[in-house]
Design an enzyme around this catalytic site. Structure first.
Site, PDB file in Angstrom:
ATOM      1  N   GLY A  68       0.700  -1.743   0.084  1.00 48.56           N
ATOM      2  CA  GLY A  68       0.253   0.158   0.106  1.00 48.56           C
ATOM      3  C   GLY A  68       1.332   1.478  -0.220  1.00 48.56           C
ATOM      4  N   CYS A  97       5.362  -6.048   1.868  1.00 47.63           N
ATOM      5  CA  CYS A  97       5.774  -4.448   1.713  1.00 47.63           C
ATOM      6  C   CYS A  97       5.397  -3.563   2.539  1.00 47.63           C
ATOM      7  CB  CYS A  97       4.917  -3.926   0.229  1.00 47.63           C
ATOM      8  SG  CYS A  97       5.843  -1.853  -0.295  1.00 47.63           S
ATOM      9  N   TYR A  98       3.789  -2.788   2.323  1.00 46.86           N
ATOM     10  CA  TYR A  98       3.911  -1.966   3.748  1.00 46.86           C
ATOM     11  C   TYR A  98       3.234  -2.631   4.502  1.00 46.86           C
ATOM     12  CZ  TYR A  98       0.028   0.548   6.802  1.00 46.86           C
ATOM     13  OH  TYR A  98      -0.390   1.037   7.504  1.00 46.86           O
ATOM     14  N   HIS A 183       7.564  -7.371  -3.860  1.00 46.54           N
ATOM     15  CA  HIS A 183       6.056  -7.259  -4.474  1.00 46.54           C
ATOM     16  C   HIS A 183       6.170  -8.951  -5.138  1.00 46.54           C
ATOM     17  CE1 HIS A 183       3.645  -4.240  -3.879  1.00 46.54           C
ATOM     18  NE2 HIS A 183       4.715  -3.629  -3.701  1.00 46.54           N
ATOM     19  N   GLU A 185       3.616 -10.853  -5.876  1.00 52.09           N
ATOM     20  CA  GLU A 185       2.575 -10.811  -7.197  1.00 52.09           C
ATOM     21  C   GLU A 185       2.918 -10.899  -8.750  1.00 52.09           C
ATOM     22  OE1 GLU A 185       2.916  -8.977  -4.088  1.00 52.09           O
ATOM     23  OE2 GLU A 185       1.827  -7.178  -4.362  1.00 52.09           O
ATOM     24  N   VAL A 239     -24.547 -14.154 -15.150  1.00 54.67           N
ATOM     25  CA  VAL A 239     -23.701 -15.137 -15.150  1.00 54.67           C
ATOM     26  C   VAL A 239     -24.114 -16.277 -14.347  1.00 54.67           C
ATOM     27  CG1 VAL A 239     -21.730 -13.840 -14.176  1.00 54.67           C
ATOM     28  CG2 VAL A 239     -20.826 -16.085 -15.295  1.00 54.67           C
ATOM     29  N   ASP A 240     -24.696 -15.921 -12.798  1.00 50.53           N
ATOM     30  CA  ASP A 240     -24.419 -16.393 -11.737  1.00 50.53           C
ATOM     31  C   ASP A 240     -25.337 -17.661 -11.695  1.00 50.53           C
ATOM     32  OD1 ASP A 240     -22.916 -14.962 -10.960  1.00 50.53           O
ATOM     33  OD2 ASP A 240     -24.035 -13.584  -9.566  1.00 50.53           O
ATOM     34  N   LYS A 375     -17.218 -13.879  -8.094  1.00 50.62           N
ATOM     35  CA  LYS A 375     -17.633 -13.500  -9.637  1.00 50.62           C
ATOM     36  C   LYS A 375     -16.847 -14.555 -10.484  1.00 50.62           C
ATOM     37  CE  LYS A 375     -21.015 -11.105 -11.459  1.00 50.62           C
ATOM     38  NZ  LYS A 375     -22.402 -11.561 -10.482  1.00 50.62           N
TER      39      LYS A 375
END
Ligand code: XMP
Length: 519
Positions: A68, A97-98, A183, A185, A239-240, A375
């Protein structure tokens, strides 16, 4: 009876992800979630203020604190609940990180600004201590970094595992608590995904995202629960519900009836699209024209929760009636996890009561076979099942539909027609400019804030249309989109042509603090 309900609730909670990502303001939070899913692990992204209740209720195996932009010394910075640091909770913790700086600062280490040497973008680290997280990886690695503060003294009991090329502490550990200054990710961090997986393994997490197994599981459990009984099903064509229909129709066959209620709240041409989707799902389907009932119940309503309450009441009465007509003892709903979370059903705050959560249907049993999914997961299942792209790529539209898109003024048929027209215009323009499919959702609403304008040579006094586009993966958080100027111009010019519209407002506010819908 009470005991049975609790057991069902327990089963449902046990199907929710066991990995929590606490969002501390990083633009990469959803990347963490996506990286984990690509490796077969489901996770849930939580805002800090909701994290405490979630952690208590779900006892996750792994908690990740995102990065963040804040500094631990700033005022009003994102704060994860202190419980994440409690070793007795039994989860492993990773601060990125943060998130790492927050761990270090909170546990008595030192965090300082590094104004001379701010590290941003590509960098490298050197691992100095053998550790499970870096096992089998080269000691010098490329990483991606973005930080203005740095941990300069680790808290008591922590060990430094790696340094950055500028000498900043890059990785720390104590027991099952890790901190990474970079990071993992981001794909620029060469071994980042591998580090995340090693962290999950240390936490004891098992992969739990396998689409075909999920389809079988949902189908078999629902079939078991229904037995020989008939079921009706709330079918919005989104979609659901379309994906759930496609999963269940081959098993329940003629015992399953999908019902679409037309309450006057649908968009232009929506019934035609819903019909196509019912056909694609191969489900028995019926439309109930309840426009008069809904409009009578909602006419004159202004308050958002009051609208939802009234919508829900009419909706559940119609369903109970249709269930009796079909001889059904069960009502199936395509409710998803976020609907339950936002309705306060999982222990957090009530944000909005979704119309399909907590229906009062008397003796009719209700089943929500996909309310442990998010979703993006249901979209992946829809794709897996071979449904057309118009199903799995369809933007969501809320159950109470256009009723939620008339803001600050009593609902009338004329205003429903106006907002239906405006919505169709905006969608057509976004499609024409080739951007509609890249947006997660577009909300078009009428706001009765009367303002003065000039049309022709005369004074005009009318309301405004608000246009809001967002990008999100899971709808729990979202980024507001700033539409390009040419599109803004096109939309504004088209909508002010309506005699009741004087202005067009664009709303790119993120969620949080805003929500996707205006109500
Ligand atoms: P918010 O506005 O809470 O919405 O950010 C998240 C997603 O949920 C949809 N939404 C609803 N869907 N019944 C629904 O079926 C509802 O009452 C409801 N309220 C919001 C919203 O459109 C977005 O996709």
């Amino acid at each position: 009876m009470e005991a049975k309900r609790e057991t069902q609730e327990d089963i449902r909670m046990s199907q929710l992800p066991r990995i929590a990502i606490i969002e501390l303001g990083s633009q990469y939070t959803l990347l963490i979630e996506r990286t984990l899913r690509e490796q077969g692990f489901r996770s849930v992204v939580l805002e800090p203020r909701r994290a405490k209740a979630w952690l208590e209720k779900n006892s996750p195996q792994a908690v990740i604190l995102s990065g963040g932009g804040a500094s631990v010394y700033d005022k009003d910075v994102p704060q994860p609940p202190l419980e994440v640091l409690d070793p007795s909770c039994g989860h492993a913790l990773l601060g990125i990180c943060y998130g790492m700086q927050w761990i270090a600062h909170t546990l008595g280490g030192r965090v300082e600004p590094i104004s001379d040497n701010r590290e941003y973008g590509d960098g490298s680290i050197t691992v100095i201590t053998e550790d499970w997280l870096f096992d089998g990886m080269p000691p010098h690695q490329k990483v991606w970094m973005s930080h203005g503060d740095s941990v300069t003294q680790v808290p008591e009991g922590f060990e430094t595992l790696a340094f950055t090329e500028t000498g900043a502490i890059a990785a720390i550990r104590k027991g099952l608590v890790w901190g990474l200054q970079f990071h993992p990710e981001v794909t620029h961090t060469t071994y980042g995904a591998e580090m995340l997986i090693r962290f999950l393994k240390a936490a004891g997490c098992e992969p739990d995202w396998e689409p075909s197994a999920l389809v079988d599981d949902i189908r078999n459990k629902t079939l078991d629960a229904c037995g020989i009984r008939r079921a009706v099903f709330g079918f919005s064509g989104g979609v659901d519900s379309t994906t759930l229909a496609a999963i269940l129709a081959p098993a329940l066959k003629q015992k399953l009836l999908a019902i679409t209620i037309d309450g006057g709240h649908l968009r232009k041409n929506e019934l035609t699209e819903i019909e196509k989707h019912a056909h694609a799902a191969g489900v028995l389907w019926k439309i109930v024209d309840a426009r008069a009932e809904f409009v009578a119940a909602l006419a004159g309503t202004v308050d958002a929760e009051e609208k939802r309450r009234r919508f829900k009441k009419v909706y559940q009465d119609i369903f109970a009636r249709e269930a009796r007509v079909f001889g059904a003892e069960i009502v199936l709903q395509g409710t998803l996890a976020p609907d339950r979370i936002e309705s306060g059903a999982t222990g957090g705050a009530l944000i909005k009561s979704h119309h399909n959560v907590g229906l009062d249907m008397g003796e009719i049993e209700q089943l929500h076979p996909i309310d442990h999914l998010f979703k993006y997961e249901i979209r992946a299942l829809g794709r897996e099942l071979g449904l057309p792209e118009s199903v799995w790529n369809r933007q969501p539209f809320p159950g109470p539909g256009l009723f939620l898109r008339i803001i600050g003024t009593p609902i009338t048929i004329e205003k429903l027609d106006l907002v239906r027209w405006a919505d169709a215009c905006v969608r057509e323009i976004l499609v024409r400019h080739g951007v509609y499919d890249s947006l997660s959702q577009v909300v078009v609403a009428y706001v009765d804030a009367h303002t003065v304008g000039v049309k022709g040579d005369a004074r005009a006094y009318g309301g405004a249309i608000v246009v809001r586009a967002i990008e999100t993966v899971d709808f729990m958080t979202a980024r507001g989109v700033w539409l390009p100027q040419a599109i803004v111009y096109d939309i504004s010019r088209t909508l002010v042509a309506h005699p009741s519209v004087v202005r067009v407002w664009f709303d790119p506010t993120d969620k949080p603090p805003a929500t996707t819908e205006m109500e």
